[in-house]
Enzyme design. Structure first.
Site, PDB file in Angstrom:
ATOM      1  N   PRO A  25       3.938   2.867   4.760  1.00 16.25           N
ATOM      2  CA  PRO A  25       3.274   2.059   3.740  1.00 16.25           C
ATOM      3  C   PRO A  25       2.612   2.863   2.624  1.00 16.25           C
ATOM      4  O   PRO A  25       1.970   3.888   2.869  1.00 16.25           O
ATOM      5  CB  PRO A  25       2.241   1.270   4.551  1.00 16.25           C
ATOM      6  CG  PRO A  25       2.866   1.130   5.903  1.00 16.25           C
ATOM      7  CD  PRO A  25       3.582   2.433   6.131  1.00 16.25           C
ATOM      8  N   CYS A  26       2.758   2.337   1.405  1.00 23.14           N
ATOM      9  CA  CYS A  26       2.253   3.014   0.210  1.00 23.14           C
ATOM     10  C   CYS A  26       0.824   2.644  -0.206  1.00 23.14           C
ATOM     11  O   CYS A  26       0.158   3.451  -0.865  1.00 23.14           O
ATOM     12  CB  CYS A  26       3.184   2.717  -0.970  1.00 23.14           C
ATOM     13  SG  CYS A  26       4.871   3.285  -0.727  1.00 23.14           S
TER      14      CYS A  26
END
Length: 413
Positions: free
Chosen positions: A77-78
């Site tokens: 996840p960013c």
């Protein structure tokens, strides 16, 4: 070399997966949380083992069952690192980067590939990055980071990605070279001209000639927000300059009856082309328009993944000249605190780190304290600092990440 298998975590809808397959890897497993993305993976590759669920939950999959796989890869996840967000890093319940690094000591792959947003490359995360290098070195891996621009690999889009590659074998690490950019950038008009003309629109040729640059970064969005949309205000202005209406996504390309000077919206097929899917990288997306758009927008462009995959394959084959692989110390303050293990007076810490300005030292300590516990000792001689615990989730059974994840699970994408 026989079958070179990859285990891919946080696989999304298949951008990295398709690129790695093009490079010659075979998927032993793909793990993904989102139902729609899993459906897309299964639609395109029925033979793959696709597991849906929280990748950090031991009930979802058993990492030890894949010990010795050629490649462990993922696009974790960013949001913990994105410039547009709060940059919570290690304290964001969605952060799985540090956890993914810890998987290396269980899976023991020949190589590790992790990609994330450009924000992870900023000074804010200098200590975090060095901690990652330290852990990989402790596991016997040589690692390096590189900021790659998607447009350098035939993708008509401004999409910088910060990529980590680590190799277990010293000889292979010495032969790893980051991929070389293509000679010519592909423009939006070149990429989309055929699709824009497919409905008989008379203005397609003129539109393509005017769309003579690369696109802004495609924004996939999340379940927290509304439907398909090509990005914030700045991005919409950039799209307008390319002759595109960025307020939503169309169901079909312009038709023969539309005005020649129409400013068209993109279809999801066009967005996929901007993201790097093409005749060379064919893929089908399942679900309704908004879910298709999110799958496409959140992906790692297949051509970039293929280029990095080829570079890893080249290292496995000991291709090209040897190159020194050196771990880069990103944060001298972190380095000084880590190597000491004891309290260091502020004045001495500043000298060790080359930071002579007291306010700047405090600012840097403040940044570091967002990802690490920093012990502070005050005395008549002043303030002293000691590096404490890394705050990130690395697999702890009692970590606050689990409760937060379950609370927000319906909105995590």
């Amino acid at each position: 070399m026989g079958n070179l298998e990859v285990v891919e975590i946080c696989a999304g809808a298949g951008g990295q997966a398709l690129g790695l397959e093009k490079a010659g890897f075979e998927h032993a497993l793909a793990v993904e949380l989102d139902t729609n993305a899993c459906n897309t993976l299964r639609e395109n590759r029925p033979s793959w083992k696709v597991v849906q669920g929280d990748v950090a939950n031991t009930e979802t999959w058993d990492p030890a069952a894949y010990e010795g796989v050629a490649l462990l890869a993922g696009g974790v996840p960013c949001p913990p690192f994105t410039i547009a967000g709060k940059q919570l890093g290690a304290t964001d319940e969605r952060d799985l980067f540090a956890w993914a690094v810890e998987l290396v000591q269980v899976v023991k792959p020949r190589a590790l590939l992790l990609e994330n947003v450009r924000g992870l490359s900023l000074p804010r995360f200098a200590g975090y990055r060095q901690h990652v290098l330290d852990r990989l070195a402790a596991f016997g891996y040589q690692a390096s980071w590189q900021l790659l621009q998607a447009s350098d690999f035939g993708v008509p889009q401004l999409r910088p990605r910060f990529v980590l590659v680590a190799m277990r074998e010293a000889d292979e690490a010495a032969h790893f070279h980051w991929p070389t950019p293509v000679e010519r950038v592909t423009t939006v008009g070149e990429a989309l001209g055929e699709l824009m003309a497919s409905g008989g629109w008379e203005g397609a040729e003129a539109w393509a000639a005017g769309a003579d640059r690369i696109a802004p970064t495609i924004v996939g969005g999340s379940k927290k927000h509304g439907g398909a949309d090509l990005g914030p205000t700045r991005a919409k202005r950039a799209w307008a300059e390319l002759g595109v209406d960025a307020l939503g996504v169309a169901d079909a390309p312009p038709s023969a009856g539309d005005k020649p000077d129409l400013r068209p919206k993109l279809t999801t097929e066009m967005v996929a082309r901007i993201q790097g899917w093409s005749d060379e990288f064919p893929w089908t997306f399942t679900g309704r328009k908004t879910t298709r758009y999110r799958q496409i927008g959140n992906a790692f462009p297949p051509p970039v993944a293929a280029a990095v995959g080829d570079a890893i394959m080249g290292a496995f084959n000991l291709e090209g000249p040897r190159a020194d692989q050196r771990d880069v110390e990103y944060d001298p303050i972190y380095k000084a605190l880590r190597e000491s293990g004891e309290f260091i007076p502020a004045e001495r810490l500043g000298k060790l780190a080359g930071v002579t300005d007291a306010p700047e030292l405090e600012r840097r300590i403040s940044l570091l304290s967002r990802d690490f516990d920093i012990d502070i000792e005050e005395s008549g001689r002043g303030v002293a600092y000691r590096l404490g615990t890394f705050k990130a989730f690395t697999g702890q059974a009692e970590h606050a990440r689990h409760a937060q994840f379950e609370k927000l699970r319906s909105r995590i994408s």
